[in-house]
Write a protein that holds these residues in place. Structure first.
Motif, PDB file in Angstrom:
ATOM      1  N   ALA A 250      -0.200  -9.704  12.712  1.00 57.02           N
ATOM      2  CA  ALA A 250      -1.006 -10.289  11.868  1.00 57.02           C
ATOM      3  C   ALA A 250      -1.414  -9.440  10.498  1.00 57.02           C
ATOM      4  CB  ALA A 250      -2.219 -10.750  12.523  1.00 57.02           C
ATOM      5  N   THR A 251      -1.692  -8.199  10.802  1.00 58.19           N
ATOM      6  CA  THR A 251      -2.261  -7.327   9.757  1.00 58.19           C
ATOM      7  C   THR A 251      -0.877  -7.229   8.681  1.00 58.19           C
ATOM      8  OG1 THR A 251      -3.733  -6.250  10.945  1.00 58.19           O
ATOM      9  CG2 THR A 251      -2.882  -4.950   9.407  1.00 58.19           C
ATOM     10  N   LEU A 252       0.401  -6.748   9.431  1.00 56.50           N
ATOM     11  CA  LEU A 252       1.267  -6.713   8.510  1.00 56.50           C
ATOM     12  C   LEU A 252       1.668  -7.764   7.745  1.00 56.50           C
ATOM     13  CD1 LEU A 252       3.804  -5.121  10.978  1.00 56.50           C
ATOM     14  CD2 LEU A 252       2.271  -3.698   9.648  1.00 56.50           C
ATOM     15  N   LYS A 253       1.438  -8.948   8.276  1.00 60.94           N
ATOM     16  CA  LYS A 253       1.565 -10.116   7.457  1.00 60.94           C
ATOM     17  C   LYS A 253       0.716 -10.105   6.046  1.00 60.94           C
ATOM     18  CE  LYS A 253       3.802 -13.204  10.756  1.00 60.94           C
ATOM     19  NZ  LYS A 253       3.490 -14.289  11.942  1.00 60.94           N
ATOM     20  N   ASN A 254      -0.494  -9.736   6.724  1.00 64.43           N
ATOM     21  CA  ASN A 254      -1.756  -9.569   5.634  1.00 64.43           C
ATOM     22  C   ASN A 254      -1.183  -8.644   4.535  1.00 64.43           C
ATOM     23  OD1 ASN A 254      -3.420 -11.808   6.696  1.00 64.43           O
ATOM     24  ND2 ASN A 254      -4.510 -10.225   7.990  1.00 64.43           N
ATOM     25  N   MET A 255      -1.135  -7.435   4.880  1.00 61.74           N
ATOM     26  CA  MET A 255      -0.547  -6.557   4.201  1.00 61.74           C
ATOM     27  C   MET A 255       0.371  -6.838   3.186  1.00 61.74           C
ATOM     28  SD  MET A 255      -2.980  -4.022   4.457  1.00 61.74           S
ATOM     29  CE  MET A 255      -3.922  -5.336   4.379  1.00 61.74           C
ATOM     30  N   GLY A 256       1.496  -7.018   3.652  1.00 60.28           N
ATOM     31  CA  GLY A 256       2.508  -7.436   2.860  1.00 60.28           C
ATOM     32  C   GLY A 256       2.669  -8.796   1.896  1.00 60.28           C
ATOM     33  N   TYR A 257       1.412  -9.531   1.898  1.00 61.01           N
ATOM     34  CA  TYR A 257       1.343 -10.724   1.122  1.00 61.01           C
ATOM     35  C   TYR A 257       0.581 -10.257  -0.116  1.00 61.01           C
ATOM     36  CZ  TYR A 257       0.661 -15.600  -0.054  1.00 61.01           C
ATOM     37  OH  TYR A 257       0.553 -16.755  -0.618  1.00 61.01           O
ATOM     38  N   GLY A 258       0.361  -9.012  -0.203  1.00 60.11           N
ATOM     39  CA  GLY A 258      -0.495  -8.604  -1.700  1.00 60.11           C
ATOM     40  C   GLY A 258      -1.371  -7.649  -1.479  1.00 60.11           C
ATOM     41  N   PHE A 259      -1.254  -6.730  -0.716  1.00 57.60           N
ATOM     42  CA  PHE A 259      -1.854  -5.293  -0.389  1.00 57.60           C
ATOM     43  C   PHE A 259      -1.218  -4.322  -0.467  1.00 57.60           C
ATOM     44  CE2 PHE A 259      -5.028  -8.582   1.285  1.00 57.60           C
ATOM     45  CZ  PHE A 259      -6.100  -8.298   0.154  1.00 57.60           C
ATOM     46  N   ALA A 260      -0.210  -4.214   0.116  1.00 57.57           N
ATOM     47  CA  ALA A 260       0.698  -3.036   0.253  1.00 57.57           C
ATOM     48  C   ALA A 260       2.088  -3.275   0.620  1.00 57.57           C
ATOM     49  CB  ALA A 260       0.147  -2.480   1.712  1.00 57.57           C
ATOM     50  N   TYR A 261       3.037  -2.251   0.213  1.00 54.67           N
ATOM     51  CA  TYR A 261       4.233  -2.223   0.622  1.00 54.67           C
ATOM     52  C   TYR A 261       4.461  -1.957   2.145  1.00 54.67           C
ATOM     53  CZ  TYR A 261       4.667  -2.488  -4.507  1.00 54.67           C
ATOM     54  OH  TYR A 261       4.837  -2.682  -5.892  1.00 54.67           O
ATOM     55  N   LEU A 262       5.239  -2.645   2.852  1.00 52.13           N
ATOM     56  CA  LEU A 262       5.456  -2.277   4.150  1.00 52.13           C
ATOM     57  C   LEU A 262       6.608  -1.284   4.280  1.00 52.13           C
ATOM     58  CD1 LEU A 262       4.960  -5.897   5.842  1.00 52.13           C
ATOM     59  CD2 LEU A 262       3.295  -4.058   5.396  1.00 52.13           C
ATOM     60  N   VAL A 263       6.492  -0.235   4.978  1.00 50.07           N
ATOM     61  CA  VAL A 263       7.441   0.496   5.154  1.00 50.07           C
ATOM     62  C   VAL A 263       7.632   1.249   6.603  1.00 50.07           C
ATOM     63  CG1 VAL A 263       7.699   1.243   2.788  1.00 50.07           C
ATOM     64  CG2 VAL A 263       6.062   2.335   4.183  1.00 50.07           C
ATOM     65  N   ASP A 264       8.795   1.604   7.055  1.00 50.71           N
ATOM     66  CA  ASP A 264       8.882   2.213   8.566  1.00 50.71           C
ATOM     67  C   ASP A 264       8.915   3.920   8.353  1.00 50.71           C
ATOM     68  OD1 ASP A 264      11.576   3.095   7.785  1.00 50.71           O
ATOM     69  OD2 ASP A 264      12.185   1.445   8.971  1.00 50.71           O
ATOM     70  N   SER A 265       8.609   4.440   9.425  1.00 47.99           N
ATOM     71  CA  SER A 265       8.544   5.775   9.374  1.00 47.99           C
ATOM     72  C   SER A 265       9.779   6.567   8.818  1.00 47.99           C
ATOM     73  CB  SER A 265       7.862   6.539  10.567  1.00 47.99           C
ATOM     74  OG  SER A 265       8.702   6.223  11.500  1.00 47.99           O
ATOM     75  N   LYS A 266      11.115   6.016   9.149  1.00 49.61           N
ATOM     76  CA  LYS A 266      12.169   6.421   8.754  1.00 49.61           C
ATOM     77  C   LYS A 266      12.155   6.520   7.235  1.00 49.61           C
ATOM     78  CE  LYS A 266      17.131   6.077   9.389  1.00 49.61           C
ATOM     79  NZ  LYS A 266      18.257   5.482  10.138  1.00 49.61           N
ATOM     80  N   THR A 267      11.818   5.398   6.458  1.00 51.13           N
ATOM     81  CA  THR A 267      11.924   5.144   5.149  1.00 51.13           C
ATOM     82  C   THR A 267      10.959   6.331   4.593  1.00 51.13           C
ATOM     83  OG1 THR A 267      12.644   2.913   5.371  1.00 51.13           O
ATOM     84  CG2 THR A 267      11.604   3.597   3.219  1.00 51.13           C
ATOM     85  N   LEU A 268       9.824   6.357   5.175  1.00 57.35           N
ATOM     86  CA  LEU A 268       8.767   7.261   4.444  1.00 57.35           C
ATOM     87  C   LEU A 268       9.277   8.803   4.522  1.00 57.35           C
ATOM     88  CD1 LEU A 268       5.438   5.850   6.175  1.00 57.35           C
ATOM     89  CD2 LEU A 268       5.910   6.001   3.683  1.00 57.35           C
ATOM     90  N   LEU A 269       9.956   9.164   5.610  1.00 60.02           N
ATOM     91  CA  LEU A 269      10.510  10.313   5.812  1.00 60.02           C
ATOM     92  C   LEU A 269      11.596  10.786   5.068  1.00 60.02           C
ATOM     93  CD1 LEU A 269      10.237  12.766   7.648  1.00 60.02           C
ATOM     94  CD2 LEU A 269      11.830  12.010   9.157  1.00 60.02           C
ATOM     95  N   HIS A 270      12.385   9.730   4.648  1.00 59.51           N
ATOM     96  CA  HIS A 270      13.322   9.921   3.947  1.00 59.51           C
ATOM     97  C   HIS A 270      13.052  10.150   2.235  1.00 59.51           C
ATOM     98  CE1 HIS A 270      16.639   8.768   1.005  1.00 59.51           C
ATOM     99  NE2 HIS A 270      17.506   8.922   2.029  1.00 59.51           N
ATOM    100  N   ALA A 271      11.918   9.291   2.009  1.00 65.34           N
ATOM    101  CA  ALA A 271      11.176   9.189   0.618  1.00 65.34           C
ATOM    102  C   ALA A 271      10.617  10.941   0.413  1.00 65.34           C
ATOM    103  CB  ALA A 271      10.089   8.317   0.626  1.00 65.34           C
ATOM    104  N   PHE A 272      10.175  11.395   1.470  1.00 64.90           N
ATOM    105  CA  PHE A 272       9.568  12.800   1.219  1.00 64.90           C
ATOM    106  C   PHE A 272      10.662  13.708   1.144  1.00 64.90           C
ATOM    107  CE2 PHE A 272       5.504  11.111   3.020  1.00 64.90           C
ATOM    108  CZ  PHE A 272       4.594  11.607   1.937  1.00 64.90           C
ATOM    109  N   PHE A 273      11.899  13.725   1.705  1.00 69.74           N
ATOM    110  CA  PHE A 273      12.603  14.817   1.777  1.00 69.74           C
ATOM    111  C   PHE A 273      13.863  14.422   1.294  1.00 69.74           C
ATOM    112  CE2 PHE A 273       9.860  15.634   5.425  1.00 69.74           C
ATOM    113  CZ  PHE A 273       9.389  16.659   5.031  1.00 69.74           C
ATOM    114  N   SER A 274      13.965  13.528   0.203  1.00 67.46           N
ATOM    115  CA  SER A 274      15.287  13.309  -0.627  1.00 67.46           C
ATOM    116  C   SER A 274      14.993  13.418  -2.225  1.00 67.46           C
ATOM    117  CB  SER A 274      15.631  11.759  -0.308  1.00 67.46           C
ATOM    118  OG  SER A 274      14.787  11.101  -0.830  1.00 67.46           O
TER     119      SER A 274
END
Length: 125
Positions: free
Chosen positions: A101-125
């Motif tokens: 439910a929170t992920l649906k709320n966040m993705g509807y207009g508050f935040a970009y939903l990302v998994d930890s693998k994507t986050l890790l890739h963003a930091f080290f690429s």
């Protein structure tokens, strides 16, 4: 107010439950810890001021509980003008329904939903 909801389940400062996990590898001399006493990491903590001083424009939300502390912090970050990235798998709560439910709320207009693998890739690429 939190005591009315959580009674004996509150995490108190100085208890083992309040300590950061050593596995996080925090560098104490370089990394500040925001100590909070409500769901929001912004309320009464000077977090916004610290981030602004550092020139931060984006925040990543991870932690527990997805539907309480994480969601409240993400919403407050958004309304303060930060771009918010909300982890889908580095947040957790007491039930999958509340988490989703929170992920649906966040993705509807508050935040970009990302998994930890994507986050890790963003930091080290």
């Amino acid at each position: 107010m939190l005591g009315e909801w959580w009674n004996n389940d509150l995490i108190m400062d100085g208890t083992p439950e309040s300590m950061l996990m050593p596995e996080l590898g925090r560098r104490e001399e370089e990394e500040a810890v925001v100590e909070k006493n409500t769901y929001s990491a912004f309320r009464g903590t000077q977090l916004e001021e610290r981030l602004r001083e550092m020139g931060v424009e984006e925040v990543i939300v991870t932690g527990v509980m997805t539907n309480l502390c994480c969601e409240t912090t993400a919403r407050e970050a958004f309304v303060r003008g930060f771009r918010v990235f909300f982890s889908t798998d580095a947040t957790a709560t007491s039930s999958e329904d509340l988490h989703q439910a929170t992920l649906k709320n966040m993705g509807y207009g508050f935040a970009y939903l990302v998994d930890s693998k994507t986050l890790l890739h963003a930091f080290f690429s």
